[in-house]
Design an enzyme around this catalytic site. Structure first.
Site, PDB file in Angstrom:
ATOM      1  N   SER A 229      38.217  42.596  49.018  1.00 26.10           N
ATOM      2  CA  SER A 229      38.240  41.169  49.369  1.00 26.10           C
ATOM      3  C   SER A 229      38.536  41.010  50.858  1.00 26.10           C
ATOM      4  O   SER A 229      38.921  41.977  51.528  1.00 26.10           O
ATOM      5  CB  SER A 229      39.325  40.463  48.559  1.00 26.10           C
ATOM      6  OG  SER A 229      40.600  40.900  49.006  1.00 26.10           O
TER       7      SER A 229
ATOM      8  N   ARG B 125      46.829  44.942  39.088  1.00 25.57           N
ATOM      9  CA  ARG B 125      48.073  44.530  39.761  1.00 25.57           C
ATOM     10  C   ARG B 125      49.248  44.555  38.785  1.00 25.57           C
ATOM     11  O   ARG B 125      50.342  44.999  39.121  1.00 25.57           O
ATOM     12  CB  ARG B 125      47.932  43.099  40.305  1.00 25.57           C
ATOM     13  CG  ARG B 125      46.909  42.976  41.410  1.00 25.57           C
ATOM     14  CD  ARG B 125      46.807  41.537  41.900  1.00 25.57           C
ATOM     15  NE  ARG B 125      45.793  41.425  42.939  1.00 25.57           N
ATOM     16  CZ  ARG B 125      45.682  40.410  43.768  1.00 25.57           C
ATOM     17  NH1 ARG B 125      46.492  39.372  43.666  1.00 25.57           N
ATOM     18  NH2 ARG B 125      44.745  40.401  44.699  1.00 25.57           N
TER      19      ARG B 125
ATOM     20  N   LYS C 258      44.977  32.040  33.107  1.00 26.03           N
ATOM     21  CA  LYS C 258      43.580  31.618  32.956  1.00 26.03           C
ATOM     22  C   LYS C 258      43.403  30.474  31.975  1.00 26.03           C
ATOM     23  O   LYS C 258      42.488  29.689  32.094  1.00 26.03           O
ATOM     24  CB  LYS C 258      42.723  32.801  32.500  1.00 26.03           C
ATOM     25  CG  LYS C 258      42.710  33.952  33.504  1.00 26.03           C
ATOM     26  CD  LYS C 258      41.692  34.989  33.089  1.00 26.03           C
ATOM     27  CE  LYS C 258      41.892  36.313  33.817  1.00 26.03           C
ATOM     28  NZ  LYS C 258      41.768  36.216  35.261  1.00 26.03           N
TER      29      LYS C 258
ATOM     30  N   ASP D 278      33.922  41.526  48.104  1.00 32.60           N
ATOM     31  CA  ASP D 278      34.216  40.536  47.067  1.00 32.60           C
ATOM     32  C   ASP D 278      34.462  39.173  47.737  1.00 32.60           C
ATOM     33  O   ASP D 278      35.268  39.076  48.672  1.00 32.60           O
ATOM     34  CB  ASP D 278      35.483  41.010  46.320  1.00 32.60           C
ATOM     35  CG  ASP D 278      35.759  40.222  45.058  1.00 32.60           C
ATOM     36  OD1 ASP D 278      34.805  39.683  44.467  1.00 32.60           O
ATOM     37  OD2 ASP D 278      36.946  40.166  44.655  1.00 32.60           O
TER      38      ASP D 278
ATOM     39  N   ASP E 214      40.884  42.602  38.715  1.00 31.64           N
ATOM     40  CA  ASP E 214      41.909  42.823  39.728  1.00 31.64           C
ATOM     41  C   ASP E 214      43.300  42.625  39.128  1.00 31.64           C
ATOM     42  O   ASP E 214      44.160  43.510  39.165  1.00 31.64           O
ATOM     43  CB  ASP E 214      41.683  41.858  40.909  1.00 31.64           C
ATOM     44  CG  ASP E 214      42.620  42.156  42.066  1.00 31.64           C
ATOM     45  OD1 ASP E 214      43.348  43.162  42.007  1.00 31.64           O
ATOM     46  OD2 ASP E 214      42.634  41.384  43.042  1.00 31.64           O
TER      47      ASP E 214
ATOM     48  N   HIS F  93      33.406  36.941  36.997  1.00 31.98           N
ATOM     49  CA  HIS F  93      34.658  37.052  37.773  1.00 31.98           C
ATOM     50  C   HIS F  93      35.820  36.619  36.891  1.00 31.98           C
ATOM     51  O   HIS F  93      35.639  36.077  35.812  1.00 31.98           O
ATOM     52  CB  HIS F  93      34.589  36.140  39.006  1.00 31.98           C
ATOM     53  CG  HIS F  93      33.769  36.716  40.107  1.00 31.98           C
ATOM     54  ND1 HIS F  93      34.297  37.058  41.331  1.00 31.98           N
ATOM     55  CD2 HIS F  93      32.447  37.018  40.177  1.00 31.98           C
ATOM     56  CE1 HIS F  93      33.337  37.542  42.101  1.00 31.98           C
ATOM     57  NE2 HIS F  93      32.200  37.522  41.426  1.00 31.98           N
ATOM     58  N   GLY F  94      37.032  36.823  37.422  1.00 39.89           N
ATOM     59  CA  GLY F  94      38.222  36.344  36.721  1.00 39.89           C
ATOM     60  C   GLY F  94      38.311  36.898  35.322  1.00 39.89           C
ATOM     61  O   GLY F  94      38.637  36.185  34.373  1.00 39.89           O
TER      62      GLY F  94
HETATM   63  P1  13P Z   1      40.970  38.723  37.866  1.00 46.71           P
HETATM   64  O1  13P Z   1      41.867  37.886  38.701  1.00 46.71           O
HETATM   65  O2  13P Z   1      40.808  38.159  36.500  1.00 46.71           O
HETATM   66  O3  13P Z   1      41.326  40.151  37.814  1.00 46.71           O
HETATM   67  O4  13P Z   1      39.520  38.609  38.567  1.00 46.71           O
HETATM   68  C1  13P Z   1      39.193  39.398  39.678  1.00 46.71           C
HETATM   69  C2  13P Z   1      37.977  38.905  40.382  1.00 46.71           C
HETATM   70  O5  13P Z   1      37.214  38.078  39.912  1.00 46.71           O
HETATM   71  C3  13P Z   1      37.699  39.479  41.701  1.00 46.71           C
HETATM   72  O6  13P Z   1      36.600  38.883  42.311  1.00 46.71           O
HETATM   73  O1  G3H Z   2      39.037  37.185  43.138  1.00 50.55           O
HETATM   74  C1  G3H Z   2      39.836  37.622  43.952  1.00 50.55           C
HETATM   75  C2  G3H Z   2      40.424  38.974  43.839  1.00 50.55           C
HETATM   76  O2  G3H Z   2      41.364  39.017  42.806  1.00 50.55           O
HETATM   77  C3  G3H Z   2      40.960  39.408  45.145  1.00 50.55           C
HETATM   78  O3  G3H Z   2      42.194  38.834  45.411  1.00 50.55           O
HETATM   79  O4  G3H Z   2      41.806  37.813  47.629  1.00 50.55           O
HETATM   80  O5  G3H Z   2      44.132  38.290  46.809  1.00 50.55           O
HETATM   81  O6  G3H Z   2      42.625  40.162  47.493  1.00 50.55           O
HETATM   82  P1  G3H Z   2      42.725  38.755  46.935  1.00 50.55           P
HETATM   83 ZN    ZN Z   3      36.325  36.846  41.823  1.00 47.07          ZN
END
Ligand code: 13P
Ligand code: G3H
Ligand code: ZN
Length: 309
Positions: free
Chosen positions: A50, A260, A184, A82, A256, A211-212
C-alpha cells in the site's frame, strides 16, 4: 525467475474455480512468513504494497526484500501496488519494478474514474504491467481514508461491463458488502452473491477482485484480547462465503487484517509470557511463524489455492 504479472495466475484460478490470495506486506518478517507458507502449500500468491507500506518501509527496501524472497524460494511472485490513488504513484511503481498496480478511482464519479484508469492502463501496458481498477465503494478504513457505511455503494453490473470495456483494465475490484479493517459488519454478515453472479455472467472469463476479505477469526481476536488487547465487536467475512466467492469468478482475494491480528496476538502473548525479553528476534520469530500459519490456512481452507503451482 523474474517477477511475474497476475495474468497467468488469474487465468488458472478462473478456470479452476479458486482464488489467489493477495497479502499486504510491510516488512521482512511478513514477506518471509507468506513465502514460506506458499512454498509449503505450493500455492500461487500476490504480495501487495500500500501507499502506507511504501512510506513505512521504503519502496526500494520492499522491492529488494521481494527479490530476495524470489531468489531464495524460486517461487513466481507478482508484486502489486494496493490502492494507488493517482497516476503518479502508479507510474512510480511501474517504473520501480512492480508487475501489477491498482488504480483506485472508486471515490471519483464514473467518468473521472474511467479517465484516470485509462491513463494508468495505457502507461502500465506499455511497460508490460497489469492494472486492477475499482468500481463501487467499500466501507471501512484504508490508510487515512475512512468510508462510512452510508457512503459505501455496491458495484452496478451494467456499469462494470462498460467500465471494463472502456478502460481496458485487467481485473476489477467490486463492492458486494465486504469492507476494510476489523469491523466489517454490525449484526449478521451478508454478501450480495446475486450481484456477484450477475457481474460474473456479464463479464465471462474476466477476473474479479474482493477487497476487505479478512475473516477476523474470533480465535485471534480472543487471543489479542486475552493478552491486553481491546478489539470488542470485531467481525469479518465468514470463510465459507470467501470460498464461495472463489467459485463465482473472484480470482483475487485481499487479506491484510487477518495477518495483522495473527502477528499482534503472537507478540502480545510473547510479552505477557516473557516480560523480561528485549531481543526482537525472540518475539519476531514467533510472529513470523504466526503469519506463515495464517497464510497456509488461507491457502488451504479459504482460497483453495494449495497445490496449484
Ligand atoms: P482486510 O482489511 O479485510 O484484510 O482487506 C485488505 C485489503 O482489501 C487490502 O487492499
Ligand atoms: O486496504 C488497505 C490495506 O489493508 C492496507 O492498509 O493502507 O494501512 O497499509 P494500509
Ligand atoms: Zn483493499
Amino acid at each position: 525467475m523474474p517477477l511475474v504479472t497476475s495474468k497467468e495466475m488469474f487465468k488458472k484460478a478462473y478456470e479452476g474455480h479458486y482464488a489467489v490470495g493477495a497479502f499486504n506486506v510491510n516488512n521482512m518478517e511478513i514477506i518471509q512468513g507468506i513465502v514460506e507458507a506458499a512454498k509449503e502449500e505450493e500455492s500461487p500468491f500476490i504480495l501487495q504494497v500500500s501507499a502506507g507500506a511504501r512510506k513505512y518501509a521504503n519502496h526500494v527496501y520492499l522491492v529488494k526484500l521481494v527479490e530476495a524472497a524470489m531468489e531464495t524460494t524460486g517461487l513466481p511472485i507478482c508484486l502489486h501496488l494496493d490502492h494507488g490513488e493517482d497516476f503518479a504513484i502508479c507510474k512510480a511503481c511501474v517504473d520501480g519494478g512492480f508487475t501489477s498496480v491498482m488504480i483506485d478511482g472508486s471515490k471519483h464519479p464514473f467518468e473521472e474514474n474511467i479517465a484516470l484508469t485509462k491513463q494508468v492502463v495505457e502507461y502500465a501496458h506499455s511497460k508490460g504491467v497489469v492494472v486492477e481498477a475499482e468500481l463501487g465503494r467499500l466501507a471501512g478504513v484504508e490508510d487515512a481514508v475512512k468510508v462510512n457505511t452510508k457512503d459505501a455503494t455496491y458495484t452496478d453490473p451494467d456499469q462494470a461491463v462498460e467500465f471494463v470495456e472502456r478502460t481496458g483494465c485487467d481485473s476489477l475490484a467490486i463492492a458486494i458488502g465486504t469492507s476494510h479493517g476489523a469491523y466489517k459488519f454490525k449484526g449478521e454478515p451478508e454478501l450480495d452473491f446475486a450481484r456477484l453472479e450477475k457481474i460474473t455472467n456479464m463479464l465471462p472469463g474476466f477476473p474479479l477482485v474482493l477487497h476487505g476479505a479478512s475473516t477476523v477469526i474470533p480465535e485471534f481476536v480472543a487471543l489479542c484480547n486475552k493478552y491486553g488487547g481491546k478489539l470488542d465487536g470485531a467481525q469479518g467475512v465468514p470463510e465459507d462465503m470467501l470460498l464461495k466467492a472463489g467459485k463465482f469468478g473472484v480470482c483475487k482475494i485481499n487479506i491484510d487484517t487477518d495477518l495483522r491480528l495473527a502477528m499482534t496476538a503472537s507478540i502480545r502473548k510473547h510479552f505477557v509470557e516473557h516480560p523480561a525479553d528485549f531481543d526482537p528476534r525472540q518475539y519476531l520469530r514467533p510472529a513470523r511463524d504466526a503469519i506463515k500459519a495464517m497464510v497456509a490456512h488461507k491457502m488451504r481452507d479459504v482460497l483453495n489455492s494449495s497445490h496449484r503451482l
